[in-house]
Design a protein around this motif. Structure first.
Motif, PDB file in Angstrom:
ATOM      1  N   ASN A 261       2.428   0.506 -20.620  1.00  0.00           N
ATOM      2  CA  ASN A 261       0.675  -0.231 -20.967  1.00  0.00           C
ATOM      3  C   ASN A 261      -0.154   0.195 -19.819  1.00  0.00           C
ATOM      4  O   ASN A 261      -1.509  -0.457 -19.025  1.00  0.00           O
ATOM      5  N   VAL A 262      -0.197   1.384 -19.062  1.00  0.00           N
ATOM      6  CA  VAL A 262      -0.435   2.246 -18.038  1.00  0.00           C
ATOM      7  C   VAL A 262      -1.385   3.729 -18.295  1.00  0.00           C
ATOM      8  O   VAL A 262      -0.600   4.282 -19.151  1.00  0.00           O
ATOM      9  N   SER A 263      -2.657   3.832 -18.718  1.00  0.00           N
ATOM     10  CA  SER A 263      -2.534   5.113 -19.330  1.00  0.00           C
ATOM     11  C   SER A 263      -3.129   6.193 -17.979  1.00  0.00           C
ATOM     12  O   SER A 263      -2.972   6.200 -16.895  1.00  0.00           O
ATOM     13  N   ILE A 264      -2.846   7.054 -18.748  1.00  0.00           N
ATOM     14  CA  ILE A 264      -2.486   8.590 -17.610  1.00  0.00           C
ATOM     15  C   ILE A 264      -3.222   9.505 -18.604  1.00  0.00           C
ATOM     16  O   ILE A 264      -3.383   9.845 -19.481  1.00  0.00           O
ATOM     17  N   ALA A 265      -4.003  10.237 -17.210  1.00  0.00           N
ATOM     18  CA  ALA A 265      -5.322  11.378 -17.169  1.00  0.00           C
ATOM     19  C   ALA A 265      -5.199  11.967 -16.044  1.00  0.00           C
ATOM     20  O   ALA A 265      -4.528  11.701 -15.541  1.00  0.00           O
ATOM     21  N   TRP A 266      -5.624  13.951 -16.289  1.00  0.00           N
ATOM     22  CA  TRP A 266      -4.811  14.364 -15.805  1.00  0.00           C
ATOM     23  C   TRP A 266      -6.546  15.646 -15.529  1.00  0.00           C
ATOM     24  O   TRP A 266      -6.760  16.134 -16.190  1.00  0.00           O
ATOM     25  N   ASP A 267      -6.913  15.506 -14.062  1.00  0.00           N
ATOM     26  CA  ASP A 267      -7.960  15.722 -13.873  1.00  0.00           C
ATOM     27  C   ASP A 267      -8.056  17.468 -12.997  1.00  0.00           C
ATOM     28  O   ASP A 267      -7.512  17.621 -11.973  1.00  0.00           O
ATOM     29  N   SER A 268      -7.331  18.454 -13.304  1.00  0.00           N
ATOM     30  CA  SER A 268      -7.388  19.797 -13.523  1.00  0.00           C
ATOM     31  C   SER A 268      -8.225  20.461 -11.965  1.00  0.00           C
ATOM     32  O   SER A 268      -7.884  21.373 -11.067  1.00  0.00           O
ATOM     33  N   ALA A 269      -9.184  19.787 -12.492  1.00  0.00           N
ATOM     34  CA  ALA A 269     -10.256  20.147 -10.901  1.00  0.00           C
ATOM     35  C   ALA A 269     -10.011  19.973 -10.032  1.00  0.00           C
ATOM     36  O   ALA A 269     -10.137  20.592  -8.641  1.00  0.00           O
ATOM     37  N   THR A 270      -9.897  18.271  -9.727  1.00  0.00           N
ATOM     38  CA  THR A 270      -9.518  18.230  -8.182  1.00  0.00           C
ATOM     39  C   THR A 270      -7.921  18.190  -8.318  1.00  0.00           C
ATOM     40  O   THR A 270      -7.649  17.145  -7.788  1.00  0.00           O
ATOM     41  N   ARG A 271      -7.197  18.552  -8.801  1.00  0.00           N
ATOM     42  CA  ARG A 271      -5.179  18.376  -8.969  1.00  0.00           C
ATOM     43  C   ARG A 271      -5.470  16.798  -9.372  1.00  0.00           C
ATOM     44  O   ARG A 271      -4.616  16.256  -8.228  1.00  0.00           O
ATOM     45  N   THR A 272      -6.078  15.869 -10.158  1.00  0.00           N
ATOM     46  CA  THR A 272      -5.579  14.268  -9.350  1.00  0.00           C
ATOM     47  C   THR A 272      -5.023  13.776 -10.940  1.00  0.00           C
ATOM     48  O   THR A 272      -5.395  14.640 -12.073  1.00  0.00           O
ATOM     49  N   VAL A 273      -3.996  13.240 -11.031  1.00  0.00           N
ATOM     50  CA  VAL A 273      -3.518  11.897 -12.186  1.00  0.00           C
ATOM     51  C   VAL A 273      -4.336  10.660 -11.343  1.00  0.00           C
ATOM     52  O   VAL A 273      -4.389  10.197 -10.328  1.00  0.00           O
ATOM     53  N   LYS A 274      -5.082  10.585 -12.626  1.00  0.00           N
ATOM     54  CA  LYS A 274      -5.740   9.296 -13.057  1.00  0.00           C
ATOM     55  C   LYS A 274      -5.181   8.040 -14.005  1.00  0.00           C
ATOM     56  O   LYS A 274      -4.371   8.229 -14.797  1.00  0.00           O
ATOM     57  N   LEU A 275      -4.482   7.666 -12.765  1.00  0.00           N
ATOM     58  CA  LEU A 275      -3.585   6.190 -14.229  1.00  0.00           C
ATOM     59  C   LEU A 275      -4.993   4.820 -13.598  1.00  0.00           C
ATOM     60  O   LEU A 275      -5.812   4.052 -13.024  1.00  0.00           O
ATOM     61  N   ARG A 276      -4.180   3.916 -15.002  1.00  0.00           N
ATOM     62  CA  ARG A 276      -5.751   3.026 -15.100  1.00  0.00           C
ATOM     63  C   ARG A 276      -4.724   1.325 -15.582  1.00  0.00           C
ATOM     64  O   ARG A 276      -3.882   1.719 -17.045  1.00  0.00           O
ATOM     65  N   SER A 277      -4.535   0.573 -15.047  1.00  0.00           N
ATOM     66  CA  SER A 277      -3.381   0.285 -15.984  1.00  0.00           C
ATOM     67  C   SER A 277      -4.417  -1.127 -16.999  1.00  0.00           C
ATOM     68  O   SER A 277      -5.194  -1.699 -16.577  1.00  0.00           O
ATOM     69  N   ILE A 278      -3.787  -1.334 -18.278  1.00  0.00           N
ATOM     70  CA  ILE A 278      -4.396  -2.817 -19.083  1.00  0.00           C
ATOM     71  C   ILE A 278      -4.166  -3.697 -18.828  1.00  0.00           C
ATOM     72  O   ILE A 278      -4.896  -4.571 -18.656  1.00  0.00           O
ATOM     73  N   LEU A 279      -3.508  -4.126 -17.348  1.00  0.00           N
ATOM     74  CA  LEU A 279      -2.989  -5.537 -17.586  1.00  0.00           C
ATOM     75  C   LEU A 279      -3.983  -6.080 -16.658  1.00  0.00           C
ATOM     76  O   LEU A 279      -4.178  -6.448 -16.314  1.00  0.00           O
ATOM     77  N   ALA A 280      -4.946  -4.953 -15.748  1.00  0.00           N
ATOM     78  CA  ALA A 280      -6.339  -5.477 -15.164  1.00  0.00           C
ATOM     79  C   ALA A 280      -7.441  -5.781 -16.030  1.00  0.00           C
ATOM     80  O   ALA A 280      -8.026  -6.711 -16.000  1.00  0.00           O
ATOM     81  N   VAL A 281      -6.949  -5.686 -17.662  1.00  0.00           N
ATOM     82  CA  VAL A 281      -7.772  -5.904 -18.305  1.00  0.00           C
ATOM     83  C   VAL A 281      -7.821  -6.812 -18.946  1.00  0.00           C
ATOM     84  O   VAL A 281      -8.508  -8.109 -18.756  1.00  0.00           O
ATOM     85  N   CYS A 282      -6.605  -7.696 -19.051  1.00  0.00           N
ATOM     86  CA  CYS A 282      -6.595  -8.287 -19.415  1.00  0.00           C
ATOM     87  C   CYS A 282      -4.470  -8.763 -19.679  1.00  0.00           C
ATOM     88  O   CYS A 282      -3.694  -8.383 -20.890  1.00  0.00           O
ATOM     89  N   PRO A 283      -4.719  -9.330 -18.178  1.00  0.00           N
ATOM     90  CA  PRO A 283      -3.813  -9.495 -17.853  1.00  0.00           C
ATOM     91  C   PRO A 283      -2.246 -11.055 -18.979  1.00  0.00           C
ATOM     92  O   PRO A 283      -2.580 -11.589 -18.731  1.00  0.00           O
ATOM     93  N   GLY A 284      -1.240  -9.941 -19.517  1.00  0.00           N
ATOM     94  CA  GLY A 284      -0.734 -10.833 -19.965  1.00  0.00           C
ATOM     95  C   GLY A 284      -0.626 -11.157 -21.619  1.00  0.00           C
ATOM     96  O   GLY A 284       0.159 -11.959 -21.999  1.00  0.00           O
ATOM     97  N   GLN A 285      -1.017 -10.323 -22.055  1.00  0.00           N
ATOM     98  CA  GLN A 285      -2.003 -10.509 -23.013  1.00  0.00           C
ATOM     99  C   GLN A 285      -1.750  -9.655 -24.076  1.00  0.00           C
ATOM    100  O   GLN A 285      -1.490  -9.701 -25.044  1.00  0.00           O
ATOM    101  N   ILE A 286      -1.392  -7.947 -23.806  1.00  0.00           N
ATOM    102  CA  ILE A 286      -1.633  -7.265 -24.840  1.00  0.00           C
ATOM    103  C   ILE A 286      -0.406  -7.477 -25.302  1.00  0.00           C
ATOM    104  O   ILE A 286      -0.867  -6.660 -26.734  1.00  0.00           O
TER     105      ILE A 286
END
Length: 449
Positions: A261-286
């Motif tokens: 439940n972690v999303s992964i995105a890639w920003d090629s312009a800045t060579r950055t992998v972007k991670l976002r955890s759904i647990l921060a949105v709805c902890p324990g409920q997914i």
């Protein structure tokens, strides 16, 4: 030039018995893929390429271990499958690649165009990230240490595709060989550097820059394993994640965290992998059926339309019904909506249940007929779905009048988690995993992940 590993799907032992794969038209997926694989190997060797054929008696997990134990950094691997569908009209070829990897996407396009160039009679179903597969990820693409693709050559359940598989094997083999050869050439520079050195990449977690950098290895973003705790992911007992020792640090492939439940995105312009955890949105409920949903009616509409342009033509108020009916009974409308998308193929149906039955979750009737239950309106069909979920997940009484025809047959509270519906709601033991795979796609669409 790197070597090429070719695997024919199925044929090995899974859960203590031989796995033939899909069966249709008096043949099996394993049989057809082994025949095709052998021809591909022959064609590749005539081009003076070094090929390793994976033994046919290995399980899916053993296949990956076999490849990883022999693979070198510039090698590539392809596994060939034949798909199957409940409708015999579904057909065509596709190639899956690891999600978020543009380089692998290009490789997939190269291999698919090689096949379709030789056999244009096969419909083109396109290249797809492995997150679009039924399980939300494909271990062959993720767990192999080298560049890997999974090809679905056609649908064995379709008579036309099956005829092509059986009568034009050599054409299929030549096309796939031409695609693999082009991929292998693109994957292997003329003068590979003998020193292992990977480009650095930046890491962003939940909008914040992480002070340590990751590495770009074979076109995939890898992150230091010590930051995983920040995402509330416990992978200490998970043995099948790809781990790489580099610069005296253990790295893991970032996209593997999507299963947690972690999303992964890639920003090629800045060579950055972007991670976002759904647990921060709805902890324990997914994965809990009795919990709060997080999406709006508009976000549900957009997600449904993005997956089926015509979905809202017949059922324009369905997202509204799911939010309202689920909220009344305390059920997570995001999970219920994702289950509906799985059961109906994003309202394409195509099974024994017809749209006019307003049955959005494959609910059976009291008599056990093959046609399933029918409901007088879309709202009542959604209400029955929500009530059936509540029957499995909770001991609390219904708020509204009972309309689910099988509510009284459920052992109340036996499945509070969506994963506990596997083998109960459906005989498919991966049923819960398939629902949560769609749920993750929904949250990504709504920018909650």
């Amino acid at each position: 030039m790197g070597r090429i590993f070719i695997s024919a799907a199925h044929g090995g032992t899974e859960a203590g018995r031989n796995d033939p794969g899909a069966i249709a038209g008096g043949t099996t997926e394993a049989k057809e893929m082994i025949f095709l694989r052998d021809l591909i190997v022959t064609e590749l060797r005539t081009r003076n390429l070094e090929v390793l054929a994976v033994p046919d008696d290995l399980s899916a997990a053993q296949t990956i271990v076999w490849i990883n134990s022999r693979a070198r950094s510039l090698d590539i691997t392809l596994e060939i499958h034949a798909d199957a569908a409940s409708s015999p009209s579904v057909r065509g070829a596709s190639v899956f690649y690891i999600a978020g990897n543009d380089q692998r996407k290009k490789n997939a396009e190269t291999v698919l165009m090689g096949l379709l160039g030789r056999v244009p009679q096969l419909p083109n179903r396109g290249v797809k990230p492995d997150t679009d597969s039924g399980l939300g990820s494909l271990q062959f693409c993720r767990q192999t240490k080298i560049a890997a693709l999974l090809m679905q050559v056609g649908f064995i359940s379709n008579p036309e595709d099956r005829a092509l598989l059986q009568n034009r094997r050599r054409d299929l083999a030549i096309g796939i060989t031409e695609g693999i050869t082009a991929w292998n050439q693109a994957n292997n520079p003329d003068q590979p550097t003998p020193v292992v050195s990977y480009p650095n990449i930046n890491i962003n977690i939940n909008g914040q820059n992480y002070p340590e950098q990751g590495a770009l290895i074979n076109g995939n973003a890898y992150i230091p394993i010590d930051l995983v705790d920040r995402l509330r992911v416990d992978i200490t007992k998970v043995a099948n994640l790809v781990r790489v020792n580099y610069r005296q640090i253990v790295y893991i492939k970032a996209v593997d965290l999507r299963n947690y439940n972690v999303s992964i995105a890639w920003d090629s312009a800045t060579r950055t992998v972007k991670l976002r955890s759904i647990l921060a949105v709805c902890p324990g409920q997914i994965e809990q059926i009795i919990s709060n949903g997080n999406t709006s009616e508009l976000e549900l509409q957009i997600f449904l339309k993005n997956n089926n342009e015509a979905a809202l033509t017949q059922f324009p108020e369905l997202p509204k019904f799911y939010r309202e009916e689920a909220t009344l009974e305390g059920v997570n409308h995001d999970l219920a909506f994702s289950q509906m998308c799985l059961e109906t193929g994003f309202l394409r149906f195509g099974t024994d249940i017809q749209p006019q039955q307003n049955n959005f979750a494959g609910l059976g009737g009291v008599g056990g007929g093959a046609e399933g239950a029918s409901f007088p309106s879309g709202r009542i069909g959604v209400r029955a779905h929500i009530q059936h979920l509540k029957a499995y997940a909770s001991l609390e009484p219904l708020v509204q009048q009972e309309v689910d025809p099988r509510f009284r047959f459920v052992t109340r509270g036996v499945a509070p988690s969506v994963h506990q519906l596997s083998g109960r709601w459906s005989a498919d033991l991966d049923y819960g995993t398939k629902i949560t795979a769609i749920l993750r796609r929904l949250y990504e669409s709504a920018n909650l992940l």
